[in-house]
Write an enzyme that holds these catalytic residues in place. Structure first.
Site, short mmCIF file in Angstrom:
data_model
loop_
_atom_site.label_atom_id
_atom_site.label_comp_id
_atom_site.label_asym_id
_atom_site.label_seq_id
_atom_site.Cartn_x
_atom_site.Cartn_y
_atom_site.Cartn_z
N VAL A 1 6.89 121.32 78.29
CA VAL A 1 8.20 120.70 78.46
C VAL A 1 8.93 120.59 77.12
CG1 VAL A 1 9.47 118.71 79.33
CG2 VAL A 1 7.33 119.37 80.42
N LYS B 1 -1.98 111.07 95.75
CA LYS B 1 -2.67 111.68 94.61
C LYS B 1 -4.13 111.87 95.01
CE LYS B 1 -1.60 112.69 90.22
NZ LYS B 1 -0.35 113.11 89.61
N GLY C 1 5.77 116.23 70.78
CA GLY C 1 5.03 117.10 71.69
C GLY C 1 5.83 118.34 72.01
N GLY D 1 4.73 121.09 73.80
CA GLY D 1 4.01 121.88 74.80
C GLY D 1 4.99 122.50 75.78
P1 NAI Z 1 1.44 120.13 77.40
O1 NAI Z 1 -0.02 119.82 77.46
O2 NAI Z 1 1.90 121.52 77.65
O3 NAI Z 1 2.05 119.68 75.99
C1 NAI Z 1 1.75 118.47 75.38
C2 NAI Z 1 1.91 118.70 73.87
O4 NAI Z 1 1.79 117.44 73.22
C3 NAI Z 1 0.85 119.61 73.26
O5 NAI Z 1 1.48 120.60 72.47
C4 NAI Z 1 0.00 118.66 72.44
O6 NAI Z 1 -0.55 119.29 71.28
C5 NAI Z 1 1.01 117.61 72.05
N1 NAI Z 1 0.45 116.31 71.69
C6 NAI Z 1 -0.60 115.66 72.22
N2 NAI Z 1 -0.77 114.46 71.63
C7 NAI Z 1 0.22 114.35 70.70
C8 NAI Z 1 0.58 113.35 69.78
N3 NAI Z 1 -0.10 112.22 69.67
N4 NAI Z 1 1.66 113.58 68.98
C9 NAI Z 1 2.36 114.72 69.07
N5 NAI Z 1 2.05 115.72 69.93
C10 NAI Z 1 0.99 115.53 70.75
O7 NAI Z 1 2.13 119.11 78.45
P2 NAI Z 1 3.52 119.24 79.17
O8 NAI Z 1 3.33 119.95 80.47
O9 NAI Z 1 4.53 119.72 78.21
O10 NAI Z 1 3.82 117.72 79.54
C11 NAI Z 1 4.20 116.80 78.53
C12 NAI Z 1 4.28 115.41 79.14
O11 NAI Z 1 5.22 115.40 80.21
C13 NAI Z 1 2.97 114.91 79.76
O12 NAI Z 1 2.90 113.50 79.60
C14 NAI Z 1 3.13 115.24 81.24
O13 NAI Z 1 2.36 114.39 82.06
C15 NAI Z 1 4.61 114.97 81.43
N6 NAI Z 1 5.21 115.70 82.54
C16 NAI Z 1 5.16 117.07 82.58
C17 NAI Z 1 5.75 117.76 83.60
C18 NAI Z 1 5.77 119.25 83.63
O14 NAI Z 1 6.59 119.82 84.37
N7 NAI Z 1 4.94 119.93 82.84
C19 NAI Z 1 6.44 117.05 84.73
C20 NAI Z 1 6.50 115.61 84.55
C21 NAI Z 1 5.87 114.98 83.51
#
Ligand code: NAI
Length: 348
Positions: free
Chosen positions: A182, A78, A178, A180
């Protein structure tokens, strides 16, 4: 530019500094036993050097676990940059980081993490070829989220088989925290599978979108962990499984994409004590790194290669759950043990 630090838990750790561009950060290679250390670059306004170093050490170790669990020929590494991505990120700074990465001659491969975009990776790629997560190029892997969501969905099916004797999720209620990258893709797959969705996000527009698209039930962000559901899917932030939230869970299974869902290792035991099946996050969310690995390893037939790796990941999860059931311990304990067996003797 690179100053090596003596840290016994990791194979190589460097302080990275470039006066001209203002670059300050660290690169950590936890293990290269199974292949080049791979893991993203994070940019954050850390409190100071100690906080950044602690983060890079934890994150690189976590990548060794994730890459090993996904069955990839990659080690764990990292990199972090100290600074506010909104104000301090410049092409010169990113290029300097690219030069630093290049000096490691392929022992470390970087990609996107918090505070980074595909455009930033393109800037780094001007100085080194040891960078993935690009949106253009022969092997570019693009957005990993759909593959991550597919892996989480497959893991849920493995969990359903263990709990209910069928992988069929028709009629199962799933609480998704969440919506977002994923979370949204996961909702698509769950909806197609006939699951009932209840959802929460800090962004009301995202909640409204899933209510409209999938007939989801909207729940307050404070209450989603305690929703009346069969499965709780954390897809937002870490630390959501903790001493306060676990007694309030109503789901029989926790399976989601968020990294570091357990606030402490003891929380795995708390879930076990409540008879809640926890699918270790770094195993369930391995689809993202599988997607990136296809770029690092320059796989020509990427779709079939990714599909094969996802199938292996699902079989691996089923195996972890069986062993956990047989030994009456948390799947988190079995997953850690399986990874540590493969990483020995280098890793701690
Ligand atoms: P993202 O940033 O696109 O989506 C996260 C979503 O969670 C946002 O819509 C945000 O408004 C919402 N959010 C934040 N705090 C919240 C809360 N307290 N309650 C409800 N909703 C909340 O992130 P993404 O890419 O979808 O990733 C989600 C998680 O998965 C993260 O922890 C990331 O590290 C993990 N992850 C993502 C991968 C990927 O391919 N994008 C791969 C492996 C892990």
């Amino acid at each position: 530019m690179l100053t090596r630090l003596a840290i016994s838990t990791h194979e190589e750790v460097y302080r990275v500094e470039d006066r001209e561009s203002g670059l300050r950060g660290f690169i950590a290679l936890h293990s290269t036993r199974l292949g080049p250390a791979a893991g993203g670059l994070r940019m954050r306004a850390y409190e100071g050097d100690d906080a950044a170093l602690e983060d890079v050490l934890n994150l690189s170790r976590g990548m060794s676990y994730k890459n090993t669990a996904a069955g990839l020929p990659l080690g764990g590494g990292k990199a972090v940059i100290i600074g506010d991505p909104a104000h301090d990120k410049t092409p010169a700074l990113l290029q300097a980081m690219g030069r630093a990465i290049n000096m490691l001659q392929g022992r470390y491969w970087t990609a996107e993490d918090m505070g980074m975009s595909p455009e930033d990776m393109a800037e780094i790629a001007r100085e080194t070829r040891f960078v993935a997560g690009l949106s253009k190029g022969a092997h570019a892997s693009g957005d990993p989220s759909p593959v991550t969501a597919r892996g989480v969905f497959d893991a849920m099916q493995a969990g359903a088989m263990q709990l209910w004797g069928t992988a069929d999720l028709t009629g199962r209620a799933v609480a998704v925290q969440g919506l977002g990258h994923v979370g949204w893709h996961l909702c698509v797959l769950l909806h197609q599978a006939g699951a009932q969705l209840c959802v929460a996000d800090m962004d009301p527009a995202r909640v409204a979108g899933t209510v409209k698209e999938f007939g989801a039930l909207a729940v307050g962000a404070q209450d989603i962990h305690a929703a009346d559901a069969d499965i709780f899917a954390p897809c937002a932030i870490g630390g959501v499984l903790n001493i306060r939230s676990i007694p309030e869970l109503r789901a029989r299974m926790v399976c989601g994409a968020a990294n570091n869902q357990l606030a402490t290792p003891e929380d795995a035991e708390r879930l076990c004590a409540r008879d809640i099946l926890y699918l270790p996050d770094y195993v369930a969310n391995g689809g993202g790194i599988i997607n990136v690995a296809a770029e690092i390893l320059q796989i020509a037939e990427r779709d079939s290669w990714v599909a094969d790796r996802l199938a292996t990941m699902q079989a691996n999860i089923a195996h972890i759950l069986l062993r956990a059931g047989a030994e009456d311990v948390s799947p988190a304990v079995i997953a850690d043990r399986m990874v540590e067996d493969r990483l020995l003797p280098q890793a701690v």
